[in-house]
Structures are given as C-alpha cells and as structure tokens.
Motif scaffolding. Sequence first.
Motif, PDB file in Angstrom:
ATOM      1  N   LYS A 416       0.854  -1.176   0.000  1.00 50.77           N
ATOM      2  CA  LYS A 416       0.000   0.000   0.000  1.00 50.77           C
ATOM      3  C   LYS A 416       0.898   1.237   0.000  1.00 50.77           C
ATOM      4  O   LYS A 416       2.110   1.158   0.227  1.00 50.77           O
ATOM      5  N   GLN A 417       0.283   2.385  -0.245  1.00 47.55           N
ATOM      6  CA  GLN A 417       1.030   3.637  -0.241  1.00 47.55           C
ATOM      7  C   GLN A 417       0.530   4.538   0.896  1.00 47.55           C
ATOM      8  O   GLN A 417      -0.642   4.480   1.282  1.00 47.55           O
ATOM      9  N   ALA A 418       1.434   5.356   1.417  1.00 47.55           N
ATOM     10  CA  ALA A 418       1.093   6.279   2.504  1.00 47.55           C
ATOM     11  C   ALA A 418       1.673   7.651   2.210  1.00 47.55           C
ATOM     12  O   ALA A 418       2.667   7.789   1.510  1.00 47.55           O
ATOM     13  N   LYS A 419       1.032   8.679   2.752  1.00 50.91           N
ATOM     14  CA  LYS A 419       1.491  10.063   2.582  1.00 50.91           C
ATOM     15  C   LYS A 419       1.555  10.728   3.951  1.00 50.91           C
ATOM     16  O   LYS A 419       0.615  10.639   4.742  1.00 50.91           O
ATOM     17  N   ARG A 420       2.674  11.410   4.214  1.00 56.05           N
ATOM     18  CA  ARG A 420       2.960  11.934   5.544  1.00 56.05           C
ATOM     19  C   ARG A 420       2.880  13.462   5.576  1.00 56.05           C
ATOM     20  O   ARG A 420       3.370  14.145   4.667  1.00 56.05           O
ATOM     21  N   ILE A 438       3.859  18.048   2.904  1.00 55.66           N
ATOM     22  CA  ILE A 438       2.946  16.936   2.664  1.00 55.66           C
ATOM     23  C   ILE A 438       3.630  16.013   1.665  1.00 55.66           C
ATOM     24  O   ILE A 438       4.072  16.448   0.601  1.00 55.66           O
ATOM     25  N   GLY A 439       3.749  14.748   2.012  1.00 52.23           N
ATOM     26  CA  GLY A 439       4.404  13.811   1.119  1.00 52.23           C
ATOM     27  C   GLY A 439       5.858  14.149   0.876  1.00 52.23           C
ATOM     28  O   GLY A 439       6.314  14.126  -0.274  1.00 52.23           O
ATOM     29  N   SER A 440       6.564  14.527   1.915  1.00 59.26           N
ATOM     30  CA  SER A 440       8.001  14.786   1.880  1.00 59.26           C
ATOM     31  C   SER A 440       8.381  16.110   1.233  1.00 59.26           C
ATOM     32  O   SER A 440       9.191  16.850   1.777  1.00 59.26           O
ATOM     33  N   GLY A 441       7.782  16.453   0.081  1.00 56.79           N
ATOM     34  CA  GLY A 441       8.223  17.660  -0.615  1.00 56.79           C
ATOM     35  C   GLY A 441       7.131  18.607  -1.029  1.00 56.79           C
ATOM     36  O   GLY A 441       7.404  19.665  -1.622  1.00 56.79           O
ATOM     37  N   GLY A 442       5.855  18.289  -0.753  1.00 56.71           N
ATOM     38  CA  GLY A 442       4.758  19.141  -1.183  1.00 56.71           C
ATOM     39  C   GLY A 442       4.557  20.337  -0.277  1.00 56.71           C
ATOM     40  O   GLY A 442       4.395  20.183   0.936  1.00 56.71           O
ATOM     41  N   THR A 443       4.586  21.530  -0.851  1.00 56.59           N
ATOM     42  CA  THR A 443       4.382  22.768  -0.098  1.00 56.59           C
ATOM     43  C   THR A 443       3.494  23.710  -0.915  1.00 56.59           C
ATOM     44  O   THR A 443       3.064  23.383  -2.028  1.00 56.59           O
ATOM     45  N   TYR A 444       3.252  24.897  -0.364  1.00 56.21           N
ATOM     46  CA  TYR A 444       2.458  25.916  -1.043  1.00 56.21           C
ATOM     47  C   TYR A 444       3.220  27.224  -1.051  1.00 56.21           C
ATOM     48  O   TYR A 444       3.774  27.645  -0.037  1.00 56.21           O
ATOM     49  N   THR A 456       4.743   9.415  -2.021  1.00 60.20           N
ATOM     50  CA  THR A 456       4.172   8.440  -1.096  1.00 60.20           C
ATOM     51  C   THR A 456       5.249   7.464  -0.635  1.00 60.20           C
ATOM     52  O   THR A 456       6.298   7.324  -1.262  1.00 60.20           O
ATOM     53  N   GLU A 457       4.946   6.791   0.465  1.00 56.21           N
ATOM     54  CA  GLU A 457       5.854   5.810   1.044  1.00 56.21           C
ATOM     55  C   GLU A 457       5.224   4.426   0.895  1.00 56.21           C
ATOM     56  O   GLU A 457       4.030   4.258   1.163  1.00 56.21           O
ATOM     57  N   VAL A 470       4.297   6.570  13.164  1.00 56.08           N
ATOM     58  CA  VAL A 470       4.003   7.998  13.077  1.00 56.08           C
ATOM     59  C   VAL A 470       4.660   8.694  14.257  1.00 56.08           C
ATOM     60  O   VAL A 470       4.399   8.356  15.421  1.00 56.08           O
ATOM     61  N   GLN A 471       5.511   9.667  13.956  1.00 62.38           N
ATOM     62  CA  GLN A 471       6.204  10.385  15.012  1.00 62.38           C
ATOM     63  C   GLN A 471       5.262  11.299  15.789  1.00 62.38           C
ATOM     64  O   GLN A 471       4.171  11.649  15.317  1.00 62.38           O
ATOM     65  N   ALA A 472       5.702  11.698  16.965  1.00 65.68           N
ATOM     66  CA  ALA A 472       4.961  12.707  17.731  1.00 65.68           C
ATOM     67  C   ALA A 472       4.782  13.951  16.876  1.00 65.68           C
ATOM     68  O   ALA A 472       5.687  14.357  16.142  1.00 65.68           O
ATOM     69  N   SER A 473       3.595  14.555  16.949  1.00 72.00           N
ATOM     70  CA  SER A 473       3.270  15.774  16.186  1.00 72.00           C
ATOM     71  C   SER A 473       3.434  15.531  14.685  1.00 72.00           C
ATOM     72  O   SER A 473       4.150  16.256  13.982  1.00 72.00           O
ATOM     73  N   GLU A 474       2.724  14.533  14.203  1.00 78.10           N
ATOM     74  CA  GLU A 474       2.810  14.154  12.802  1.00 78.10           C
ATOM     75  C   GLU A 474       1.534  13.409  12.429  1.00 78.10           C
ATOM     76  O   GLU A 474       0.825  12.883  13.285  1.00 78.10           O
ATOM     77  N   ALA A 475       1.234  13.338  11.127  1.00 80.66           N
ATOM     78  CA  ALA A 475       0.052  12.608  10.659  1.00 80.66           C
ATOM     79  C   ALA A 475       0.378  11.848   9.392  1.00 80.66           C
ATOM     80  O   ALA A 475       1.292  12.218   8.638  1.00 80.66           O
ATOM     81  N   LEU A 476      -0.390  10.798   9.121  1.00 79.30           N
ATOM     82  CA  LEU A 476      -0.140   9.924   7.988  1.00 79.30           C
ATOM     83  C   LEU A 476      -1.458   9.425   7.416  1.00 79.30           C
ATOM     84  O   LEU A 476      -2.376   9.071   8.161  1.00 79.30           O
ATOM     85  N   ILE A 477      -1.551   9.406   6.093  1.00 75.56           N
ATOM     86  CA  ILE A 477      -2.685   8.800   5.397  1.00 75.56           C
ATOM     87  C   ILE A 477      -2.203   7.531   4.723  1.00 75.56           C
ATOM     88  O   ILE A 477      -1.167   7.529   4.048  1.00 75.56           O
TER      89      ILE A 477
END
Length: 480
Positions: A416-420, A438-444, A456-457, A470-477
């Motif tokens: 499966k794939q995940a996005k952090r 988002i996803g290692s390199g996604g920014t605005y 994705t991972e 999942v590290q402290a203060s972090e989220a993952l899909i």
Amino acid sequence: MALMVQRLLVVLSCLLRLGQAHAVVVPSSAPSNAAPVDPSLVSVSIEFFAFPGYTQLSGTNNCLANLASLRGAEPAVRIGGTTQDRASYDPNLQTPVNYTVASPADAPTSLTYGPSFFTLASQLKGEATLGLNRQLDNLTNSLSAGAGAQRSMRNLFAIELGNEPDLYSSSSPIAAGAGWSESADISSEAHWFTTMAPRFGNIFQGAVYLSWNTQTLVSSIGSAALRTIKTISRHSYPQPACGGASTDLPTLMNHSGIVSYVSQFKAEVSAAHTAGKKFFLGETNSATCGGGGISPTFGAALWIIDYVLQSALIGVDRLYFHHGTIGNCAYCWWGEDAVYSPYYGAVFVSGFLGIDGAEVAALDDGSTPVAIYAVYSRENRPLRLLIQNSDYFDGSETRSNASVTFTGLSNSSGTKQAKRLTAPSATSRVDQGAPVTIGSGGTYGTNCMRTGTEQTEPVAVNGNALTVSVQASEALIVYL
C-alpha cells in the motif's frame, strides 16, 4: 494555574511514551459510529469589513480552489463577524466598503458598504452566507441590504442577522433601553426572521451564538420563526486569547482533549437535526480575538485535522474557519505574502476525505494521543486510513513514535502507499521559514499555488495486515 497544570500533565505523558504500539482492526464496511461528511465540511468564514480585501489576494482563490479540487466541491464562505454588527448599507456607495482606522491592523468601529460588496461576494464559487447587522436595530437598512444581496448573489445560501448576540448588552440599540437576555434575543430573532421572510424566503441562519446553547432557541422560537430558519450556527473557539489570556498548544492539539471538547455540541447537533436544520460551527478557529501564539503553528494544523473529523462524527455539517484582519490574524490560513502552517491541516484532512469519501469513522476510543480514522466510499468500502500522533514535540529531547498495526485488510500481501504530513516540531511556522511538508516535498507558495512534489511511502502488507510508524506531532494517510 489550571492551564499550567494541564500542560505539565500533557508534557509528562509525552515523556512516558517514547514508543507506543497500537493494534486496530479495519472494518470491511462502515461501522455503526460512522458519520456522513458534507462535501463542504471544511469551509471558511471571513470577517465582514475585511472581505473585499481578501478578494484582492491571489491566495484567496487559489487556497479555496485547492480545497475544492480535493473534495470535488467548493468550500462554502460565510461573510460576517464582529464588524457585521458595525456596518450600515449605503445603496449609493461607489466602493465595496468605506471606513477609517488608525492602523491597518485595526478593525473599524463603524463602516458602510455598498452594492459592489455583493458583486464581489457573487464571484465566490461556493455557497455564500451573508451576515447583516441586527445590533443597531435598523431593520429597514438590513432589509435594503438583503434585497441588494439577493439581486446580485446567485450563490446566496443563507442570511445571518447579527453576530454573537449573546455578547450584546442592555446598551446595545437592539435592546431598546431594556435588559438583554437569551429570551430577549430569541424574541428579536423571531421578529426579524418572520418580518423578512416574505421578501427573502426561509433563508436565515439562526442563533449564531458563542456561549448560549442553541437548543433553547430551537425549542422556544416558535413554529412560524423556526420555519424561516435554514441552518443553526454555533461559534466555537477552544481557547481564549483576548486581553492577553494565555493559550497552550499541547492542550489544543491533544487528541483526548479534542474528543472531550467537541462532545459538548452533541445535544445541540441533535436538536437542530431533529428540527430539520443543518448544524454548523459557523465561525471557529483555534483561539479567540484573532488567535494566540498557538494559532500559526504546525500544531494548529494537526488540531484542525482532528477537530474537523471529531466534529463530523457528532454530526456537525460544516465548520467555517474564521479569517480576520489581513496582516493581523494569527489563525488565518493565508495572507498577503504567505500561506501559513494551519492551511496544511485543512489540505491534509480534505485529501483524506477526498472526492469519493462518503462516511468517516473513528477506529480508536479517544483515550490515547493517537487518533485513528477510516473513510468509506458510497459503496461502503474502506478507502483510506488516517493516523495522527498528537503527542507534543517542541523540537527538543527525543521525538517519540507510535506504531500502529492494522489487520483485517482485504489484501493478504502486496504494498500500500502512505502520505505523511510533517514538520520539525509542533511549533513550526511556515512564515518563519520552517519546512512543513505533505508527502516529503509538497508545499504551497506565497500565492497558495502548489510547489514541490508530493511523494508516497510504500507500506508492506503481510497476512492481511500492515504496520506504520508515526512520530509525535505528525500525521499519515494510508491508501487502501
């Protein structure tokens, strides 16, 4: 003192949990605690006087468009706030608004607005709720404004009459020299709604309370006035920041605390739905009075994710996140020259729900710092998982990890794939140069256009199970 003690307990609990392990069974169909999600669940509120200024920012259209692309529906926009009750309509005014302030960081104490205000509002792609003045007790002026809005705004969804009337007083013109109370307000709302409905229809957003319980209005306003109400609005700010009040980020983003805070609205949601009305958190954000030091942080982005999903679970139909004075707004998602950390939370939760998400379910019991959610399709199959570790990490000491093993997957093997969603710490601020991604390199970028590349991972599936960290203060899909 109580807030300091609560923060100490949160920090101590973080130190005791350097490595957590969780095991979760993924239901093959939506469980009984699943709740439907409105396509415009994540929406925006803009302070009345500042609205024309927001239409001049490139970030406004782009930030809203990003959210729309993730959900397949435009975010709704509510135009209102404190200054709607300071505003008078002038049908001859040639500019959208007219006011004077001593400093650009100030909000005006009085203002006028004209027909071109509604022209700007008509250009919003999503449904628009318009706040009009009731505190000044000039029903004729608000009728005139409403007529102008209805002529111009095909996207007009609802009309609010007054903002947070629970903060009115006996000196407010609407009190007419008498005392002001909840019952007085309900009578006032009933009078204004039933007087204006023959002209505008049953289009009103009722209550708009910060502190009063909306159940009382729903049960006692009377059947004639209740018929004119389209939606019920409650305002919600978990922490106070007015008058130098102290705010606390570990408490704001703590998962168990969010579960507890949101639960206070259950009865109000139920009452509104029983009456056939949508229930909105019609103005909300992290802290009152423009937000405190906690508001522009990555921790606030994580709070948004958990807060939105917990609200959906109890039946809240939409949340309108407030945006105040441009350049003087700690909780805003974007401004003149930057997109701020909290916006990343709005994007991430919108991406989790997606275009195809129909129902969301909690897969944890709310008793630990780790929040776990699943979103289900209209065909009632699991689409994605979201794991959020609300343990507070300020960039010092050791960053803890939570390990979550999911079983009951439909695949016995494979990947499966995940996005952090991550940042150096909960206190990270994009406007101060911190890398929130988002996803290692996604920014605005400063105009809210996507920059960088989201990646994705891979996550291995073995024996119908997978494990993520999942590290402290972090989220993952996780994409199923």
